[in-house]
Design a protein around this motif. Structure first.
Motif, PDB file in Angstrom:
ATOM      1  N   GLY A 148     -39.111 -69.554  41.565  1.00 17.67           N
ATOM      2  CA  GLY A 148     -39.474 -71.037  42.440  1.00 17.67           C
ATOM      3  C   GLY A 148     -38.362 -71.363  43.351  1.00 17.67           C
ATOM      4  O   GLY A 148     -38.453 -71.716  44.454  1.00 17.67           O
ATOM      5  N   SER A 149     -36.985 -70.780  43.204  1.00 15.59           N
ATOM      6  CA  SER A 149     -36.084 -71.049  44.178  1.00 15.59           C
ATOM      7  C   SER A 149     -36.299 -70.387  45.343  1.00 15.59           C
ATOM      8  O   SER A 149     -36.238 -70.659  46.454  1.00 15.59           O
ATOM      9  CB  SER A 149     -34.667 -70.630  43.546  1.00 15.59           C
ATOM     10  N   ALA A 150     -36.992 -68.860  45.113  1.00  9.87           N
ATOM     11  CA  ALA A 150     -37.078 -68.052  46.391  1.00  9.87           C
ATOM     12  C   ALA A 150     -38.103 -68.644  47.096  1.00  9.87           C
ATOM     13  O   ALA A 150     -38.157 -68.643  48.420  1.00  9.87           O
ATOM     14  CB  ALA A 150     -37.346 -66.683  45.869  1.00  9.87           C
ATOM     15  N   LEU A 151     -39.349 -69.195  46.395  1.00 10.90           N
ATOM     16  CA  LEU A 151     -40.608 -69.690  46.896  1.00 10.90           C
ATOM     17  C   LEU A 151     -40.030 -70.915  47.751  1.00 10.90           C
ATOM     18  O   LEU A 151     -40.539 -71.064  48.864  1.00 10.90           O
ATOM     19  CB  LEU A 151     -41.584 -69.955  46.167  1.00 10.90           C
ATOM     20  N   LEU A 152     -39.303 -71.859  47.247  1.00 12.89           N
ATOM     21  CA  LEU A 152     -38.950 -73.168  48.029  1.00 12.89           C
ATOM     22  C   LEU A 152     -38.046 -72.821  49.130  1.00 12.89           C
ATOM     23  O   LEU A 152     -38.262 -73.232  50.203  1.00 12.89           O
ATOM     24  CB  LEU A 152     -38.124 -73.936  46.981  1.00 12.89           C
ATOM     25  N   SER A 153     -36.964 -71.842  49.128  1.00 11.20           N
ATOM     26  CA  SER A 153     -36.256 -71.032  50.272  1.00 11.20           C
ATOM     27  C   SER A 153     -37.023 -70.807  51.195  1.00 11.20           C
ATOM     28  O   SER A 153     -36.825 -70.947  52.545  1.00 11.20           O
ATOM     29  CB  SER A 153     -35.201 -70.151  49.827  1.00 11.20           C
ATOM     30  N   THR A 154     -38.181 -70.079  50.834  1.00  8.65           N
ATOM     31  CA  THR A 154     -39.105 -69.421  51.818  1.00  8.65           C
ATOM     32  C   THR A 154     -39.670 -70.568  52.763  1.00  8.65           C
ATOM     33  O   THR A 154     -39.866 -70.449  54.151  1.00  8.65           O
ATOM     34  CB  THR A 154     -40.136 -68.431  51.354  1.00  8.65           C
ATOM     35  N   MET A 155     -40.106 -71.543  51.982  1.00  3.55           N
ATOM     36  CA  MET A 155     -40.942 -72.814  52.623  1.00  3.55           C
ATOM     37  C   MET A 155     -39.841 -73.499  53.442  1.00  3.55           C
ATOM     38  O   MET A 155     -40.280 -73.946  54.581  1.00  3.55           O
ATOM     39  CB  MET A 155     -41.410 -73.663  51.430  1.00  3.55           C
ATOM     40  N   VAL A 156     -38.872 -73.842  52.712  1.00  2.00           N
ATOM     41  CA  VAL A 156     -37.997 -74.674  53.626  1.00  2.00           C
ATOM     42  C   VAL A 156     -37.409 -74.000  54.943  1.00  2.00           C
ATOM     43  O   VAL A 156     -37.265 -74.312  56.091  1.00  2.00           O
ATOM     44  CB  VAL A 156     -36.352 -74.938  52.775  1.00  2.00           C
ATOM     45  N   GLY A 157     -37.194 -72.745  54.676  1.00  2.00           N
ATOM     46  CA  GLY A 157     -36.507 -71.848  55.833  1.00  2.00           C
ATOM     47  C   GLY A 157     -37.475 -71.561  57.079  1.00  2.00           C
ATOM     48  O   GLY A 157     -37.205 -71.869  58.053  1.00  2.00           O
ATOM     49  N   THR A 158     -38.803 -71.359  56.463  1.00  7.27           N
ATOM     50  CA  THR A 158     -39.910 -71.209  57.698  1.00  7.27           C
ATOM     51  C   THR A 158     -40.234 -72.534  58.326  1.00  7.27           C
ATOM     52  O   THR A 158     -40.294 -72.458  59.611  1.00  7.27           O
ATOM     53  CB  THR A 158     -41.255 -70.721  56.691  1.00  7.27           C
ATOM     54  N   LEU A 159     -40.115 -73.599  57.681  1.00 11.89           N
ATOM     55  CA  LEU A 159     -40.322 -74.895  58.313  1.00 11.89           C
ATOM     56  C   LEU A 159     -39.190 -75.070  59.280  1.00 11.89           C
ATOM     57  O   LEU A 159     -39.456 -75.575  60.256  1.00 11.89           O
ATOM     58  CB  LEU A 159     -40.353 -76.017  57.300  1.00 11.89           C
ATOM     59  N   MET A 160     -37.831 -74.822  58.862  1.00 13.38           N
ATOM     60  CA  MET A 160     -36.805 -75.372  59.718  1.00 13.38           C
ATOM     61  C   MET A 160     -36.981 -74.258  61.045  1.00 13.38           C
ATOM     62  O   MET A 160     -36.985 -74.973  62.189  1.00 13.38           O
ATOM     63  CB  MET A 160     -35.437 -74.702  59.114  1.00 13.38           C
ATOM     64  N   LEU A 161     -37.292 -73.203  60.981  1.00 11.80           N
ATOM     65  CA  LEU A 161     -37.578 -72.380  61.924  1.00 11.80           C
ATOM     66  C   LEU A 161     -38.691 -72.702  63.015  1.00 11.80           C
ATOM     67  O   LEU A 161     -38.592 -72.562  64.194  1.00 11.80           O
ATOM     68  CB  LEU A 161     -37.512 -70.720  61.493  1.00 11.80           C
ATOM     69  N   ALA A 162     -39.707 -72.975  62.269  1.00  7.39           N
ATOM     70  CA  ALA A 162     -40.833 -73.287  62.968  1.00  7.39           C
ATOM     71  C   ALA A 162     -40.735 -74.705  63.802  1.00  7.39           C
ATOM     72  O   ALA A 162     -41.326 -74.743  65.126  1.00  7.39           O
ATOM     73  CB  ALA A 162     -42.111 -73.539  62.161  1.00  7.39           C
ATOM     74  N   ARG A 163     -39.786 -75.447  63.211  1.00 10.30           N
ATOM     75  CA  ARG A 163     -39.357 -76.820  64.050  1.00 10.30           C
ATOM     76  C   ARG A 163     -38.529 -76.548  65.364  1.00 10.30           C
ATOM     77  O   ARG A 163     -38.182 -77.445  66.145  1.00 10.30           O
ATOM     78  CB  ARG A 163     -38.810 -77.712  63.174  1.00 10.30           C
ATOM     79  N   SER A 164     -37.661 -75.390  64.896  1.00 11.56           N
ATOM     80  CA  SER A 164     -36.495 -75.201  65.823  1.00 11.56           C
ATOM     81  C   SER A 164     -36.840 -74.508  67.131  1.00 11.56           C
ATOM     82  O   SER A 164     -36.180 -74.914  68.230  1.00 11.56           O
ATOM     83  CB  SER A 164     -35.459 -74.090  65.385  1.00 11.56           C
ATOM     84  N   VAL A 165     -38.191 -73.887  67.321  1.00 17.54           N
ATOM     85  CA  VAL A 165     -38.373 -73.140  68.582  1.00 17.54           C
ATOM     86  C   VAL A 165     -39.199 -73.826  69.445  1.00 17.54           C
ATOM     87  O   VAL A 165     -39.831 -74.780  69.017  1.00 17.54           O
ATOM     88  CB  VAL A 165     -38.920 -71.659  68.169  1.00 17.54           C
ATOM     89  N   ASN A 166     -39.068 -73.503  70.861  1.00 12.94           N
ATOM     90  CA  ASN A 166     -39.732 -74.372  71.740  1.00 12.94           C
ATOM     91  C   ASN A 166     -40.898 -73.436  72.147  1.00 12.94           C
ATOM     92  O   ASN A 166     -41.793 -73.905  73.255  1.00 12.94           O
ATOM     93  CB  ASN A 166     -38.976 -74.561  72.863  1.00 12.94           C
ATOM     94  N   ASP A 167     -41.363 -72.342  71.703  1.00 12.37           N
ATOM     95  CA  ASP A 167     -42.398 -71.640  71.807  1.00 12.37           C
ATOM     96  C   ASP A 167     -43.575 -71.726  70.696  1.00 12.37           C
ATOM     97  O   ASP A 167     -43.561 -71.582  69.608  1.00 12.37           O
ATOM     98  CB  ASP A 167     -42.147 -70.136  71.743  1.00 12.37           C
ATOM     99  N   PRO A 168     -44.514 -72.748  71.227  1.00 10.71           N
ATOM    100  CA  PRO A 168     -45.704 -73.220  70.062  1.00 10.71           C
ATOM    101  C   PRO A 168     -46.308 -71.894  69.522  1.00 10.71           C
ATOM    102  O   PRO A 168     -46.637 -71.821  68.318  1.00 10.71           O
ATOM    103  CB  PRO A 168     -46.809 -73.745  71.018  1.00 10.71           C
ATOM    104  N   GLY A 169     -46.436 -70.797  70.541  1.00 14.34           N
ATOM    105  CA  GLY A 169     -47.303 -69.601  69.484  1.00 14.34           C
ATOM    106  C   GLY A 169     -46.252 -69.059  68.616  1.00 14.34           C
ATOM    107  O   GLY A 169     -46.810 -68.595  67.399  1.00 14.34           O
ATOM    108  N   LEU A 170     -45.072 -68.859  68.982  1.00 11.24           N
ATOM    109  CA  LEU A 170     -43.922 -68.313  67.730  1.00 11.24           C
ATOM    110  C   LEU A 170     -43.929 -69.397  66.533  1.00 11.24           C
ATOM    111  O   LEU A 170     -43.930 -69.022  65.507  1.00 11.24           O
ATOM    112  CB  LEU A 170     -42.631 -68.112  68.473  1.00 11.24           C
ATOM    113  N   SER A 171     -44.020 -70.699  66.784  1.00  9.58           N
ATOM    114  CA  SER A 171     -43.952 -71.558  65.786  1.00  9.58           C
ATOM    115  C   SER A 171     -45.150 -71.303  64.883  1.00  9.58           C
ATOM    116  O   SER A 171     -44.876 -71.272  63.926  1.00  9.58           O
ATOM    117  CB  SER A 171     -43.766 -73.175  66.217  1.00  9.58           C
ATOM    118  N   GLU A 172     -46.270 -71.370  65.368  1.00  9.29           N
ATOM    119  CA  GLU A 172     -47.624 -70.949  64.676  1.00  9.29           C
ATOM    120  C   GLU A 172     -47.544 -69.753  64.043  1.00  9.29           C
ATOM    121  O   GLU A 172     -47.900 -69.746  62.721  1.00  9.29           O
ATOM    122  CB  GLU A 172     -48.751 -71.106  65.517  1.00  9.29           C
ATOM    123  N   SER A 173     -46.998 -68.842  64.593  1.00  7.80           N
ATOM    124  CA  SER A 173     -46.951 -67.348  63.982  1.00  7.80           C
ATOM    125  C   SER A 173     -45.869 -67.482  62.756  1.00  7.80           C
ATOM    126  O   SER A 173     -46.203 -66.889  61.720  1.00  7.80           O
ATOM    127  CB  SER A 173     -46.568 -66.360  64.805  1.00  7.80           C
TER     128      SER A 173
END
Length: 188
Positions: A148-173
């Motif tokens: 569960g910790s690994a799952l939540l970490s994956t979700m939080v980290g993914t969301l942080m990175l998706a919000r951080s980039v300025n390339d919409p395609g990369l964010s969607e990927s």
């Protein structure tokens, strides 16, 4: 004329809700007490009638936001009849909608980088709320706390990175890859 019974609690709740939205959208340091109070429809002069300091408000806003997030994800999961409930939560959490609306989203990716430099009191509350979220995710997925910790970490980290980039395609990927790998993590 005196205020009606419960008025002070209602106002306090409005301040906490305003703070949770503001912190999720802009972080702790970027938001001042006057901005929070204005968001609650109040003047900043009344802040100290409800809170000792901004740190106390950060702590309470974290609790409020996690409670709100768990309730929302629980409702989404409860509506799902076709696929595993945890998949519904993963799909929501790693969606463009959640990425694009941090003010109503999970507080963990919004504040994690700032919390590490906060007071011990704030870090203690954040830790407790993080553990509460791990427990919720683990129970919903029927997995152990470590997974569960690994799952939540994956979700939080993914969301942080998706919000951080300025390339919409990369964010969607990033979101799509995060959803796929989060679901695979449950199967492992």
């Amino acid at each position: 004329m005196p205020y009606p019974e419960g008025h002070k609690q209602k106002v306090r709740g409005q301040i906490i809700e305003s703070a949770a939205k503001a912190f999720r959208k802009n972080g702790i340091r970027e938001i001042s007490v006057p901005v929070i109070m204005k968001g609650a429809g109040l003047t900043h002069g009344g802040f100290y009638a409800h809170f000792e300091n901004k740190e106390q408000l950060v702590s309470e806003a974290c609790c409020y936001a996690v409670t709100e997030g768990i309730a929302l994800m629980g409702k989404l999961a409860d509506r799902e009849k076709e696929k595993p409930r945890i998949h519904t939560v993963i799909d929501y959490y790693l969606s463009p909608y959640h990425r694009d609306h941090p003010e109503i989203g999970c507080i963990l990716p919004a504040l994690s980088s700032e919390i590490s430099r906060s007071s011990e009191e704030v870090r203690q509350i954040f830790t407790r709320e993080l553990e509460r979220m791990i427990h919720f995710i683990s129970d919903l997925a029927g997995i152990d706390k470590s997974t569960g910790s690994a799952l939540l970490s994956t979700m939080v980290g993914t969301l942080m990175l998706a919000r951080s980039v300025n390339d919409p395609g990369l964010s969607e990927s990033l979101l799509a890859s995060g959803r796929q790998h989060a679901k695979e993590l449950i199967k492992a």
